[in-house]
Design a protein around this motif. Structure first.
Motif, PDB file in Angstrom:
ATOM      1  N   TYR A   1      -0.072   8.432   6.709  1.00 53.60           N
ATOM      2  CA  TYR A   1       1.352   8.218   6.551  1.00 53.60           C
ATOM      3  C   TYR A   1       2.041   8.416   7.903  1.00 53.60           C
ATOM      4  CZ  TYR A   1       0.720   8.606   1.477  1.00 53.60           C
ATOM      5  OH  TYR A   1       0.338   8.406   0.170  1.00 53.60           O
ATOM      6  N   GLN A   2       3.153   7.707   8.086  1.00 52.76           N
ATOM      7  CA  GLN A   2       4.008   7.883   9.259  1.00 52.76           C
ATOM      8  C   GLN A   2       5.325   8.491   8.803  1.00 52.76           C
ATOM      9  OE1 GLN A   2       6.472   4.617  10.857  1.00 52.76           O
ATOM     10  NE2 GLN A   2       5.287   4.776  12.763  1.00 52.76           N
ATOM     11  N   GLN A   3       5.742   9.589   9.443  1.00 52.31           N
ATOM     12  CA  GLN A   3       7.000  10.225   9.094  1.00 52.31           C
ATOM     13  C   GLN A   3       7.912  10.256  10.305  1.00 52.31           C
ATOM     14  OE1 GLN A   3       6.842  14.338   7.653  1.00 52.31           O
ATOM     15  NE2 GLN A   3       8.775  14.074   6.570  1.00 52.31           N
TER      16      GLN A   3
ATOM     17  N   GLN B   1      13.100  11.548   7.933  1.00 54.94           N
ATOM     18  CA  GLN B   1      12.766  10.597   6.875  1.00 54.94           C
ATOM     19  C   GLN B   1      11.566  11.087   6.066  1.00 54.94           C
ATOM     20  OE1 GLN B   1      14.608   7.676   6.368  1.00 54.94           O
ATOM     21  NE2 GLN B   1      15.930   8.587   7.928  1.00 54.94           N
ATOM     22  N   GLY B   2      11.330  10.423   4.945  1.00 49.65           N
ATOM     23  CA  GLY B   2      10.139  10.721   4.171  1.00 49.65           C
ATOM     24  C   GLY B   2       8.938   9.979   4.745  1.00 49.65           C
ATOM     25  N   PRO B   3       7.744  10.482   4.478  1.00 47.76           N
ATOM     26  CA  PRO B   3       6.541   9.785   4.968  1.00 47.76           C
ATOM     27  C   PRO B   3       6.441   8.374   4.392  1.00 47.76           C
ATOM     28  CG  PRO B   3       6.021  12.020   4.254  1.00 47.76           C
ATOM     29  CD  PRO B   3       7.419  11.745   3.805  1.00 47.76           C
ATOM     30  N   GLN B   4       5.908   7.440   5.211  1.00 48.01           N
ATOM     31  CA  GLN B   4       5.668   6.065   4.766  1.00 48.01           C
ATOM     32  C   GLN B   4       4.178   5.777   4.825  1.00 48.01           C
ATOM     33  OE1 GLN B   4       8.577   3.681   7.259  1.00 48.01           O
ATOM     34  NE2 GLN B   4       8.975   2.843   5.226  1.00 48.01           N
ATOM     35  N   PHE B   5       3.668   5.196   3.756  1.00 49.24           N
ATOM     36  CA  PHE B   5       2.243   4.916   3.606  1.00 49.24           C
ATOM     37  C   PHE B   5       1.785   3.854   4.587  1.00 49.24           C
ATOM     38  CE2 PHE B   5      -1.696   4.636   1.328  1.00 49.24           C
ATOM     39  CZ  PHE B   5      -2.011   3.290   1.214  1.00 49.24           C
ATOM     40  N   ILE B   6       0.693   4.174   5.318  1.00 45.25           N
ATOM     41  CA  ILE B   6       0.129   3.189   6.249  1.00 45.25           C
ATOM     42  C   ILE B   6      -1.053   2.489   5.574  1.00 45.25           C
ATOM     43  CG2 ILE B   6      -0.904   2.793   8.505  1.00 45.25           C
ATOM     44  CD1 ILE B   6       0.511   5.343   9.486  1.00 45.25           C
ATOM     45  N   PHE B   7      -2.086   3.280   5.221  1.00 42.01           N
ATOM     46  CA  PHE B   7      -3.235   2.733   4.488  1.00 42.01           C
ATOM     47  C   PHE B   7      -4.089   3.867   3.929  1.00 42.01           C
ATOM     48  CE2 PHE B   7      -4.324   1.704   9.113  1.00 42.01           C
ATOM     49  CZ  PHE B   7      -4.839   2.944   9.404  1.00 42.01           C
ATOM     50  N   GLN B   8      -5.044   3.464   3.059  1.00 35.37           N
ATOM     51  CA  GLN B   8      -5.945   4.413   2.434  1.00 35.37           C
ATOM     52  C   GLN B   8      -7.388   3.939   2.588  1.00 35.37           C
ATOM     53  OE1 GLN B   8      -6.490   4.948  -2.026  1.00 35.37           O
ATOM     54  NE2 GLN B   8      -5.474   6.883  -1.555  1.00 35.37           N
ATOM     55  N   TYR B   9      -8.290   4.892   2.835  1.00 35.71           N
ATOM     56  CA  TYR B   9      -9.709   4.588   2.975  1.00 35.71           C
ATOM     57  C   TYR B   9     -10.518   5.329   1.922  1.00 35.71           C
ATOM     58  CZ  TYR B   9      -9.370   1.959   7.271  1.00 35.71           C
ATOM     59  OH  TYR B   9      -9.100   0.978   8.188  1.00 35.71           O
ATOM     60  N   TYR B  10     -11.482   4.591   1.383  1.00 33.55           N
ATOM     61  CA  TYR B  10     -12.427   5.162   0.418  1.00 33.55           C
ATOM     62  C   TYR B  10     -13.743   4.436   0.602  1.00 33.55           C
ATOM     63  CZ  TYR B  10     -14.600   6.222  -4.111  1.00 33.55           C
ATOM     64  OH  TYR B  10     -15.463   6.622  -5.101  1.00 33.55           O
ATOM     65  N   GLU B  11     -14.825   5.166   0.609  1.00 28.08           N
ATOM     66  CA  GLU B  11     -16.162   4.589   0.833  1.00 28.08           C
ATOM     67  C   GLU B  11     -16.175   3.701   2.076  1.00 28.08           C
ATOM     68  OE1 GLU B  11     -17.336   2.772  -2.880  1.00 28.08           O
ATOM     69  OE2 GLU B  11     -18.155   4.683  -3.605  1.00 28.08           O
ATOM     70  N   GLU B  12     -15.523   4.190   3.109  1.00 27.98           N
ATOM     71  CA  GLU B  12     -15.499   3.564   4.438  1.00 27.98           C
ATOM     72  C   GLU B  12     -14.798   2.202   4.469  1.00 27.98           C
ATOM     73  OE1 GLU B  12     -19.255   4.018   6.664  1.00 27.98           O
ATOM     74  OE2 GLU B  12     -19.983   5.232   4.981  1.00 27.98           O
ATOM     75  N   GLU B  13     -14.026   1.911   3.420  1.00 24.49           N
ATOM     76  CA  GLU B  13     -13.294   0.645   3.389  1.00 24.49           C
ATOM     77  C   GLU B  13     -11.797   0.896   3.214  1.00 24.49           C
ATOM     78  OE1 GLU B  13     -16.720  -2.155   1.259  1.00 24.49           O
ATOM     79  OE2 GLU B  13     -14.648  -2.151   0.547  1.00 24.49           O
TER      80      GLU B  13
ATOM     81  N   GLN C   1      -6.081  -0.014   0.433  1.00 21.22           N
ATOM     82  CA  GLN C   1      -4.711  -0.457   0.252  1.00 21.22           C
ATOM     83  C   GLN C   1      -3.977  -0.243   1.563  1.00 21.22           C
ATOM     84  OE1 GLN C   1      -2.749   1.178  -3.170  1.00 21.22           O
ATOM     85  NE2 GLN C   1      -0.904  -0.029  -2.888  1.00 21.22           N
ATOM     86  N   ARG C   2      -3.022  -1.120   1.831  1.00 16.56           N
ATOM     87  CA  ARG C   2      -2.283  -1.061   3.080  1.00 16.56           C
ATOM     88  C   ARG C   2      -0.791  -1.166   2.802  1.00 16.56           C
ATOM     89  NH1 ARG C   2      -4.079  -2.036   8.325  1.00 16.56           N
ATOM     90  NH2 ARG C   2      -2.410  -2.413   9.808  1.00 16.56           N
ATOM     91  N   GLY C   3      -0.023  -0.374   3.511  1.00 15.30           N
ATOM     92  CA  GLY C   3       1.429  -0.453   3.424  1.00 15.30           C
ATOM     93  C   GLY C   3       1.972  -1.522   4.365  1.00 15.30           C
TER      94      GLY C   3
END
Lengths: 114, 112
Positions: free
Chosen positions: A35-37, A41-53, A56-58
């Motif tokens: 996340y970028q804050q 301001q509140g944090p903003q989602f950049i992306f998520q990683y699971y099993e090296e992939e 989801q991307r913001g």
């Protein structure tokens, strides 16, 4: 029980440079989100990683990229830094991709662009 | 596009008083509503969370009230203490999504 750890804690870069931020998830967690804050301001989602992939991307440009390693740790890379990239970058970890798994945040890396 | 509106931006409460923070959201595609607390220099920490099939949840001095039809939810802090002084964020999670969407935050100051 180690929580989420991020390094470095502070970083100063100049416009156009590239930066790599690192995150070690909480023990037992396998999913990492970034996340970028911006100040005040509140944090903003950049992306998520699971099993090296990337799962989801913001709404962030391709200058922002990431990686997850087999030990679940993660890196956030930002290329061609802009003044507007100055912010606190937060890493959060959770267990699996379950819909309501709580995300645990680290204390962040403060990135300043001159 | 701001999907969640949080108010007030700042709040000053006397010790022992009730702190109330409100949030409103714009569509119904959310399935999890956590509140996070952030102290200066620290990352956000999960405080309490609610699902949309529950109208109220209480944990100690902290209570979430949820009104699904009005698309509003609120955090009540009873017997507010100086140690509660922090920034509070209401958060949404989209159904089928892994992304948390944060409000802009409420800076709470509890004065002795």
């Amino acid at each position: 029980d180690a929580g989420v750890t991020q390094s470095p804690t502070h970083l100063i870069k100049t416009r156009g440079q590239q930066v790599t931020l690192r995150c070690s998830p909480k023990s037992g967690h396998d999913t990492v989100s970034w996340y970028q804050q911006a100040l005040g301001q509140g944090p903003q989602f950049i992306f998520q990683y699971y099993e090296e992939e990337e799962r989801q991307r913001g709404n962030f440009p391709d200058r922002f990229s990431g990686h997850q390693f087999p030990n679940y740790s993660s890196e956030l890379n930002v290329n061609a830094l802009l003044l507007g990239d100055s912010a606190l970058y937060l890493c959060a970890s959770s267990l699996g991709l379950g819909s309501n798994q709580p995300q645990h945040f680290g204390d962040g890396t403060r990135l300043s662009i001159l | 596009q701001q999907q969640v509106k949080q108010s007030p931006q700042s709040l000053i409460v006397q010790k022992g008083g009730i702190s109330i923070i409100n949030c409103a959201y714009e569509n119904t595609a959310f399935d999890y509503f956590p509140w996070y607390q952030q102290f200066p220099g620290k990352g956000p920490a999960l405080l309490i969370a609610i699902r949309p099939d529950v109208s109220e949840k209480k944990e100690g001095r902290f209570t979430i009230s949820f009104n699904k039809s009005a698309k509003q939810f609120s955090l009540h802090i009873m017997d507010s203490q100086p140690g509660d002084s922090a920034t509070y964020f209401c958060v949404l999670k989209g159904a089928g999504s892994y992304q948390l969407t944060f409000g802009k935050g409420t800076k709470l100051s509890v004065i002795p």
